[in-house]
Design a protein around this motif. Structure first.
Motif, PDB file in Angstrom:
ATOM      1  N   UNK A 214     -45.496   8.545  91.529  1.00  0.00           N
ATOM      2  CA  UNK A 214     -44.511   7.589  92.035  1.00  0.00           C
ATOM      3  C   UNK A 214     -45.080   6.185  91.983  1.00  0.00           C
ATOM      4  N   UNK A 215     -44.187   5.227  91.829  1.00  0.00           N
ATOM      5  CA  UNK A 215     -44.574   3.819  91.818  1.00  0.00           C
ATOM      6  C   UNK A 215     -43.465   2.997  92.446  1.00  0.00           C
ATOM      7  N   UNK A 216     -43.848   2.106  93.332  1.00  0.00           N
ATOM      8  CA  UNK A 216     -42.895   1.188  93.956  1.00  0.00           C
ATOM      9  C   UNK A 216     -42.862  -0.086  93.133  1.00  0.00           C
ATOM     10  N   UNK A 217     -41.674  -0.489  92.698  1.00  0.00           N
ATOM     11  CA  UNK A 217     -41.556  -1.700  91.898  1.00  0.00           C
ATOM     12  C   UNK A 217     -41.820  -2.917  92.783  1.00  0.00           C
ATOM     13  N   UNK A 218     -42.798  -3.769  92.421  1.00  0.00           N
ATOM     14  CA  UNK A 218     -43.115  -4.933  93.250  1.00  0.00           C
ATOM     15  C   UNK A 218     -41.902  -5.843  93.426  1.00  0.00           C
ATOM     16  N   UNK A 219     -41.748  -6.358  94.643  1.00  0.00           N
ATOM     17  CA  UNK A 219     -40.688  -7.314  94.904  1.00  0.00           C
ATOM     18  C   UNK A 219     -39.355  -6.709  95.260  1.00  0.00           C
ATOM     19  N   UNK A 220     -39.235  -5.379  95.152  1.00  0.00           N
ATOM     20  CA  UNK A 220     -37.977  -4.708  95.483  1.00  0.00           C
ATOM     21  C   UNK A 220     -38.054  -4.110  96.880  1.00  0.00           C
ATOM     22  N   UNK A 221     -36.946  -4.183  97.601  1.00  0.00           N
ATOM     23  CA  UNK A 221     -36.890  -3.559  98.926  1.00  0.00           C
ATOM     24  C   UNK A 221     -37.047  -2.050  98.765  1.00  0.00           C
ATOM     25  N   UNK A 222     -37.709  -1.377  99.720  1.00  0.00           N
ATOM     26  CA  UNK A 222     -37.957   0.066  99.604  1.00  0.00           C
ATOM     27  C   UNK A 222     -36.699   0.890  99.366  1.00  0.00           C
ATOM     28  N   UNK A 276     -46.781   3.277  87.077  1.00  0.00           N
ATOM     29  CA  UNK A 276     -47.077   4.696  87.231  1.00  0.00           C
ATOM     30  C   UNK A 276     -48.579   4.946  87.173  1.00  0.00           C
ATOM     31  N   UNK A 277     -49.227   4.361  86.162  1.00  0.00           N
ATOM     32  CA  UNK A 277     -50.645   4.626  85.981  1.00  0.00           C
ATOM     33  C   UNK A 277     -51.462   4.056  87.140  1.00  0.00           C
ATOM     34  N   UNK A 278     -51.047   2.890  87.624  1.00  0.00           N
ATOM     35  CA  UNK A 278     -51.731   2.315  88.773  1.00  0.00           C
ATOM     36  C   UNK A 278     -51.581   3.213  89.991  1.00  0.00           C
ATOM     37  N   UNK A 279     -50.371   3.758  90.157  1.00  0.00           N
ATOM     38  CA  UNK A 279     -50.131   4.653  91.289  1.00  0.00           C
ATOM     39  C   UNK A 279     -50.967   5.922  91.149  1.00  0.00           C
ATOM     40  N   UNK A 280     -51.053   6.466  89.920  1.00  0.00           N
ATOM     41  CA  UNK A 280     -51.842   7.670  89.691  1.00  0.00           C
ATOM     42  C   UNK A 280     -53.321   7.400  89.971  1.00  0.00           C
ATOM     43  N   UNK A 281     -53.800   6.247  89.491  1.00  0.00           N
ATOM     44  CA  UNK A 281     -55.207   5.903  89.699  1.00  0.00           C
ATOM     45  C   UNK A 281     -55.513   5.782  91.197  1.00  0.00           C
ATOM     46  N   UNK A 282     -54.601   5.154  91.922  1.00  0.00           N
ATOM     47  CA  UNK A 282     -54.808   5.000  93.357  1.00  0.00           C
ATOM     48  C   UNK A 282     -54.826   6.354  94.048  1.00  0.00           C
ATOM     49  N   UNK A 283     -53.947   7.275  93.615  1.00  0.00           N
ATOM     50  CA  UNK A 283     -53.889   8.604  94.226  1.00  0.00           C
ATOM     51  C   UNK A 283     -55.185   9.370  93.989  1.00  0.00           C
ATOM     52  N   UNK A 284     -55.730   9.278  92.778  1.00  0.00           N
ATOM     53  CA  UNK A 284     -56.981   9.977  92.466  1.00  0.00           C
ATOM     54  C   UNK A 284     -58.133   9.401  93.283  1.00  0.00           C
TER      55      UNK A 284
END
Length: 328
Positions: A214-222, A276-284
């Protein structure tokens, strides 16, 4: 008379083929496309108990996931005399939550299980217009097509399935005279957030055993429709599913089954890392940190094999120095 004035207003706004507002466009659809007459409201369309039960059965897996969120939303709005409804993509009410004291009012309005609130049935209304346009809508009082519905305020958000298709609408309706447009705005934000939470929960439930990136798009409300991108990846690192926001962001199939493709092709490489990749890296990294560097423990926490985790660490550029990470 108020009803006559309302009918005249709807007719005038609907006469132009180039209706300039979304509301006028919906009124025109109701008259021209659906053949409804604002001066002669159709009788409420009610499904039989058997028809309703069949629809509920077909949506059983989805409803099981949605019910906790419906309960939570109702707890937030029940004190204001609101009715919480969940419909299918045809606008048929399948689930509802309402206080016992308020139930007779909403039953009389037809905001009840088994009733059809699609645009072809009721003209412009929160549920029907939300489904027709696939967006969050608020239809406040005299914005309704039929004069008989102008005491209602209806706040809706669409719910999209893991295949990118519309599943239904989440609705909060009120018949209170002191229900203001400002109050509508506060409820609308919560309805939209709840709809997104239902979508995410059902997406995860639809891909058992898969890893969900999962990835949250920067600048968008949740709670924004395209704020949360979700991709399901199997044990072979093949992307097998994507939610509507991810399909739109990555130019994937708009609807239906996702053509399997390597996750690395979809998510990119480190030199041009996607959300996505940033989110995956953070999760690992989080998993390794919680496991105090123990790769086997981190892999178990992530639900993957140790060899798979090593491959992902290498692809994501995560340091695998044996001096700092346990090999057991």
């Amino acid at each position: 008379m108020p009803e006559t004035r309302h009918v005249d207003r709807v007719v005038r706004a609907s006469q132009s083929p180039a209706a300039v507002t979304r509301l006028a466009a919906s009124w025109r659809r109701s008259m021209v496309k659906h053949g409804l007459d604002p001066a002669r409201p159709e009788q409420l369309r009610r499904m039989t108990e058997q028809e309703t039960a069949l629809r509920i059965e077909r949506m059983g897996d989805f409803l099981a996931v949605a019910r906790p969120q419906i309960d939570q939303l109702f707890q937030l709005v029940c004190a204001t005399g609101c009715n919480v409804l969940l419909t299918d993509a045809d606008g048929i009410v399948l689930e509802q939550r309402v206080n016992e004291a308020d139930a007779p009012v909403f039953r009389d309005w037809g905001l009840w299980q088994g009733v059809d609130w699609s645009e072809p049935a009721e003209g412009t209304n929160g549920i029907g217009t939300c489904l027709a346009e696939g967006r969050q809508v608020t239809i406040h009082r005299d914005e309704h097509f039929y004069a008989r519905n102008t005491a209602l305020s209806c706040i809706d958000a669409p719910i999209w399935g893991p295949d990118g298709r519309l599943l239904g609408a989440l609705d909060v309706s009120s018949a209170r005279a002191d229900h203001t447009e400002r109050w509508n705005g506060l409820i609308a934000a919560q309805v939209t957030q709840s709809a997104r939470q239902i979508e995410a929960a059902f997406f995860r439930a639809s891909f058992p055993g898969a890893r969900i990136i999962s990835a949250q798009i920067p600048g968008q409300a949740p709670g924004a429709e395209d704020a949360l991108l979700l991709v399901a990846v199997d044990r072979d690192d093949i992307a097998i599913g994507a939610n509507r926001a991810a399909r739109r962001a990555y130019g994937l199939e708009k609807e239906g089954a996702l053509r399997p493709r390597p996750a690395s092709d979809l998510l990119g490489r480190e030199d041009s890392a996607t959300g996505f990749e940033k989110a995956e890296r953070a999760a690992v990294i989080r998993a390794l940190t919680r496991a105090e560097g123990n790769v086997s423990a981190a892999a178990r926490a992530l639900g993957i094999g140790r060899a798979t985790l090593y491959r992902r660490m290498q692809r994501l550029g995560i340091d695998g120095n044996p001096g700092r990470l346990s090999q057991t």
